[in-house]
Design a protein around this motif. Structure first.
Motif, short mmCIF file in Angstrom:
data_model
loop_
_atom_site.label_atom_id
_atom_site.label_comp_id
_atom_site.label_asym_id
_atom_site.label_seq_id
_atom_site.Cartn_x
_atom_site.Cartn_y
_atom_site.Cartn_z
N ARG A 222 40.84 45.08 38.57
CA ARG A 222 40.99 43.69 38.15
C ARG A 222 40.46 42.72 39.20
N GLU A 223 40.66 43.11 40.46
CA GLU A 223 40.18 42.24 41.55
C GLU A 223 38.68 42.00 41.48
N GLN A 224 37.97 42.90 40.81
CA GLN A 224 36.51 42.78 40.78
C GLN A 224 36.00 42.08 39.54
N CYS A 225 36.93 41.64 38.70
CA CYS A 225 36.53 40.99 37.46
C CYS A 225 35.82 39.67 37.74
N GLY A 226 35.11 39.22 36.74
CA GLY A 226 34.45 37.93 36.87
C GLY A 226 32.95 38.08 36.93
N PHE B 195 45.01 47.16 39.23
CA PHE B 195 44.75 45.89 39.90
C PHE B 195 43.53 45.96 40.79
#
Lengths: 485, 266
Positions: free
Chosen positions: A262-266, A259
Motif C-alpha cells: 500500500r505504501e507504494q500506491c499512487g 501495508f
C-alpha cells in the motif's frame, strides 16, 4: 505465399540452348547432393527434374502491381538479385527478395515469374524476373485471440499499411483479457530499408491495465515507447533494440493488500532507456531441437521522472538433440536491479518476481521470494535455471501432423529471488549468497503443446524439492504463455 | 451473499473488545508543501478528535497518502494494528467501537442535533473549500496547482493537477456547486457560520457542556485551517473572522489540546 511460375517451353528451350557443356561442367565441379535435393523440391511442381545450374544473368527485374509504393524502397530490396550467377542462384535469391518484400508489410500475395529476356539489350543467358505484387488496401482490420502469460485475450486491431508509400504504417490495437486486463496501443512504424543495415523505427502510445492479485495491486500504465530495431528480421544474427520509454504508472490498491504494498500506491513516472541485444539461432520458437538463444537487456531509468534504477537481465537457452527421441534443453534467466540515487524510488512494479507454471514450475505465480501478508513483494536479484528433456508422444500418434504439436517433458528447475546488496569489495561469499541460501527447486513432468507456433501450453505434475516456508506451492499446474523457462 | 460485509462488521466488533493493541498512526499529505485546504481541515479535525479522546498517535506524512487511503482518495486515514480507517466519520465510529467516545453520554436529541450540524459542516465547508481551491482561478493558479503538483516530477504534475481538477469539478457539478459564483459560495459559508454561531451562543462547546465532542473537533479543523491558511483574496477567512464566537472556540480548543501546557481534556 506466392508461387514460382515457370514457362515450360521457354525453360526447356533455355536449357537446350546452353546446357550441354554446362551440365557436364557442373557435375564435375559441384556434385553436392544437398543442392540436388533442394532443386528437386523446387522442381517438384513441374513433375520433371531439370538441372538448373546453368549460367544465367538477370537482365531485368519487373515489379508489377505497384500503385502507391515508391520505387526507391523496392529497388533497395531487389538489387541483390542482380548478383545471381546461375539459374539456381536466381531462384534462391528471388525467394529471398520475396521474403524481403513481404517484410515491408505493404503487399498481400507476391508471385515470381521468370522468363528469358527479350529485346535489343538481352544477353544470351539473360533472364527477366517479374514480381507480381498485390498492394494491401488502405485500411485493414481484424479480430483475433491471443494467449498472454496465463491469460487469454481478444484483440481488435486496425492497420493502415504503406501510408506514404515507403512501408510506413499506422496500427491500432485493443485487447481485453480474461483477467480484465486491457491494453490499447497506437503505433506508427517507419522502416529504413535503403542502407545495408535494416532498421525499423516504431513510436507508440499505449494504455494498459493489469491486475496482480499475487502482489495485491493493480497497475495502470499510460505511456510512450520509441523503439529503434536493427536487423529485426534477421535470423541467426545479432539484433539490437534501442528503446526509450516514458510511462505514467499508477499503482492502485486492492482491498486486502499488505501495508508494505500500500505504501507504494499512487502515481509515478518512469522515464527509461533500454537496450536489448539478442541472437537467436534456434530452429523453432517453442520446441527447438538445436541452437541457442542469448538475450541481454539493460535498462536505465531516471532520465526525468521519479523512478530511478539500473536493471540488467540475461536470458539464455540452449538445445541439444542427441537422438531423434530426446531433446535436452537448458534455460537460464537472471536479473539484477539497483537503485541509482536516494531521490529516485524503485517501485514494486519494477521488481523481479519468480514462480508460475511457465516460469519456476512448482510454485504459484509470484509464489516464491520475499512476501508479507500473502502479498509477494519481489526482489532485486533473481536467477532461475531449468533443464528439460523432451520426447515425442509414445507410439507417435498423429505423426507429421497433429501429434507433432505435443511433446512429453520431464524437467528440473530451480532458482531464487531475493533482495541483496552487491558488495564490490572482496566479499565473494556475501555475493554468492543468492546461489546458496534459500534456493528453490522442483522436479516434475508433463505434457507441453505448441499453439500457433508462438504460444505454449503446459500441463505438469510437479514436486517441489527445496522451498521456504512462505512459498506458495502448486503440485498440479496448467500454464499458457509466450515466454517460458 | 453478504459475507464480506458481515465479516467486516464482525471483525470490527471483535476488535472493539480488545484494548488498544498498537499505536495509532495517522497518515496525511505533507503539511508544509503539499496539503490543500479541504484535506488540511479534515486532517486537523481528526487530530483534534484523537487528542480530545486522549489517544496517543503519530503523524506520518506521505506524499501519496491520498492513494494509500483504503477508501479511495480520502485523507487522512489512520492505521491501528491491521485496521485502516479513513474519513472523519468512520474514524469516530471506529474509536467509538473501541469504547472511547466523546458523545455517548449525550441525550438522543442532542446526538441527532450534533449529527445534523456535522453534516451541515461537511456539506458546506468542504464544498466551499474545494470550490475555492479548484474552481476559483486565482487560487487555482497561484496556490493549488503549485502545491498539489509539488510532489510529482514534471510533466506528471500538470497531468495530475488536470486530472484532480476534473474530478473535483465533476463532484461539485453533481452537488450543484460548480455553477455557483464566488459570492454565492461565500453566502453559503456565511449562513453556515451564522447557524453554528447561534448554536454556540453562551456555551463553551457545541454540546453546551464542559467538554468538547466530535462536532467541536470538526468545526475546529475547518475554522482553524481557513483562518490560518493564507490564500489570495482570503475571502473565506474574512467571513469566518467576522464570527468571534467561532474564532474563540477555535482558540479555546487550540490552547487546551494542542499546547503543551494543556491539561488533558477528559
Amino acid at each position: 505465399m506466392g508461387t514460382v511460375h515457370a514457362k515450360e517451353s521457354n525453360m526447356s528451350r533455355n536449357i537446350n540452348e546452353s546446357s550441354n557443356n554446362e551440365k557436364e561442367n557442373f557435375k564435375e565441379n559441384n556434385p553436392s547432393s544437398h543442392f540436388h535435393e533442394k532443386m528437386n523440391l523446387l522442381e517438384r511442381k513441374k513433375g520433371q527434374a531439370v538441372d538448373l545450374h546453368l549460367k544465367a544473368r538477370v537482365d531485368r527485374i519487373h515489379v508489377d502491381g505497384l500503385i502507391r509504393t515508391k520505387d526507391d524502397i523496392i529497388k533497395a530490396q531487389v538489387t541483390e538479385l542482380f548478383k545471381a550467377q546461375d539459374f539456381y542462384d536466381i531462384i534462391i535469391h528471388a525467394y529471398k527478395v520475396r521474403e524481403k518484400l513481404q517484410g515491408l508489410g505493404c503487399f498481400g500475395n507476391i508471385g515470381i515469374y521468370i522468363d528469358t529476356s527479350h529485346g535489343p539489350h538481352a544477353t544470351p543467358e539473360g533472364v527477366e524476373v517479374t514480381f507480381m505484387v498485390n498492394e494491401m488496401r488502405r485500411l485493414t482490420g481484424g479480430i483475433s485471440t491471443m494467449v498472454g502469460n496465463n491469460e487469454g485475450s481478444v484483440i481488435v486491431q486496425a492497420k493502415a499499411p504503406n501510408l506514404f508509400g515507403r512501408g510506413e504504417r499506422l496500427q491500432m490495437e485493443y485487447s481485453y483479457g480474461s483477467k480484465s486486463s486491457t491494453n490499447i496501443s497506437i503505433s506508427i512504424v517507419k522502416p529504413f530499408m535503403g542502407s545495408s543495415r535494416h532498421k525499423i523505427l516504431t513510436g507508440s502510445v499505449f494504455n494498459t491495465s493489469n491486475r496482480f492479485p499475487w502482489s495485491g495491486f493493480s497497475q495502470c500504465d499510460k505511456g510512450l515507447l520509441i523503439d529503434l530495431a536493427f536487423n529485426p528480421d534477421g535470423t541467426g544474427i545479432l539484433k539490437h533494440n534501442l528503446q526509450y520509454e516514458a510511462t505514467y504508472r499508477e499503482i492502485i490498491s486492492s482491498k486486502h493488500m499488505s501495508f508494505r504494498v500500500r505504501e507504494q500506491c499512487g502515481p509515478n513516472l518512469k522515464s527509461a532507456l533500454r537496450h536489448i541485444c539478442s541472437i537467436d539461432k534456434r530452429d523453432s520458437l517453442i520446441f527447438p531441437t538445436t541452437g541457442s538463444l542469448v538475450q541481454f537487456s539493460t535498462e536505465v531509468a531516471g532520465l526525468g521522472g521519479d523512478i530511478g534504477f539500473v536493471k540488467n537481465e540475461l536470458t539464455v537457452q540452449t538445445n541439444w538433440t542427441p537422438h531423434e527421441y530426446a531433446t535436452f534443453q537448458m534455460g537460464f534467466q537472471s536479473g539484477l536491479l539497483r537503485g541509482i540515487s536516494n531521490d529516485m524510488k524503485i517501485n514494486i512494479a519494477d521488481q523481479f518476481f519468480l514462480g508460475g507454471p511457465l516460469n519456476l514450475r512448482g510454485f504459484d505465480m509470484r509464489g516464491c521470494g520475499p512476501r508479507i501478508d500473502g502479498n509477494s513483494l519481489g526482489g532485486n536479484a533473481y536467477w532461475a535455471l531449468a533443464l528439460h528433456l523432451y520426447t515425442p508422444l509414445p507410439f507417435r500418434p498423429g505423426r507429421h501432423s497433429f501429434g507433432d504439436l505435443f511433446k512429453l517433458h520431464g524437467f528440473i528447475n530451480g532458482g531464487n529471488v531475493s533482495n541483496f546488496t552487491l558488495k564490490f569489495a572482496n566479499d565473494y561469499k556475501e555475493n554468492m549468497k543468492i546461489f546458496k541460501e534459500d534456493v528453490r527447486c522442483a522436479v516434475g513432468g508433463g505434457i507441453a503443446m505448441k499453439f500457433g507456433n508462438i504460444a505454449r501450453v503446459e500441463l505438469n505434475l510437479v514436486m517441489p524439492l527445496l522451498f521456504v516456508r512462505n512459498d506458495v506451492l502448486q503440485q498440479f499446474q496448467f500454464g499458457i504463455g509466450l515466454q517460458y523457462l | 451473499m453478504p459475507y464480506p460485509l458481515l465479516a467486516d462488521s464482525i471483525t470490527f466488533e471483535l476488535e472493539a473488545q480488545e484494548p488498544w493493541p498498537q499505536l495509532i498512526t495517522l497518515y496525511q499529505p505533507y503539511e508544509v508543501e503539499q496539503i490543500l485546504l479541504p484535506d488540511n481541515a479534515n486532517c486537523l479535525a481528526v487530530q483534534a478528535f484523537l487528542k480530545m479522546c486522549g489517544l496517543d498517535f503519530q503523524i506520518e506524512p506521505r506524499s501519496n497518502a491520498e492513494y494509500m487511503s483504503p477508501s479511495g482518495r480520502v485523507v487522512p486515514f489512520i492505521k491501528c494494528g491491521q485496521f485502516l480507517v479513513s474519513d472523519f466519520d468512520s474514524i469516530v465510529t471506529f474509536i467509538g467501537n473501541k469504547g472511547t467516545s466523546l458523545s455517548d453520554h449525550l441525550s438522543a436529541n442532542c446526538k441527532a442535533d450534533m449529527r445534523a450540524y456535522m453534516s451541515l459542516v461537511n456539506n458546506i465547508f468542504i464544498n466551499a473549500e474545494l470550490y475555492i481551491c479548484w474552481v476559483d482561478e486565482t487560487t487555482l493558479n497561484e496556490v493549488t496547482k503549485i502545491r498539489h503538483g509539488s510532489v510529482y516530477p514534471w510533466p506528471l504534475n500538470h497531468y495530475l493537477n488536470w486530472q484532480k481538477r476534473k474530478e473535483v469539478i465533476k463532484k461539485l457539478n453533481v452537488l450543484g456547486w460548480y455553477n455557483k459564483t464566488i459570492e454565492e459560495v461565500c453566502k453559503e459559508v456565511q449562513n453556515c457560520c451564522t447557524a453554528l454561531s447561534e448554536r454556540l451562543e453562551g456555551s463553551d462547546y457545541f454540546s453546551g457542556e464542559k467538554t468538547p465532542n466530535e462536532l467541536d473537533a470538526l468545526v475546529f479543523g475547518h475554522i482553524f485551517t481557513i483562518i490560518t491558511t493564507p490564500l489570495p483574496g482570503n475571502k473565506l477567512a474574512n467571513i469566518v473572522q467576522s464570527y468571534p464566537l467561532l474564532v474563540h472556540l477555535c482558540k479555546r480548543i487550540e490552547t487546551s489540546i494542542f499546547s503543551l501546557q494543556a491539561i488533558g481534556v477528559k
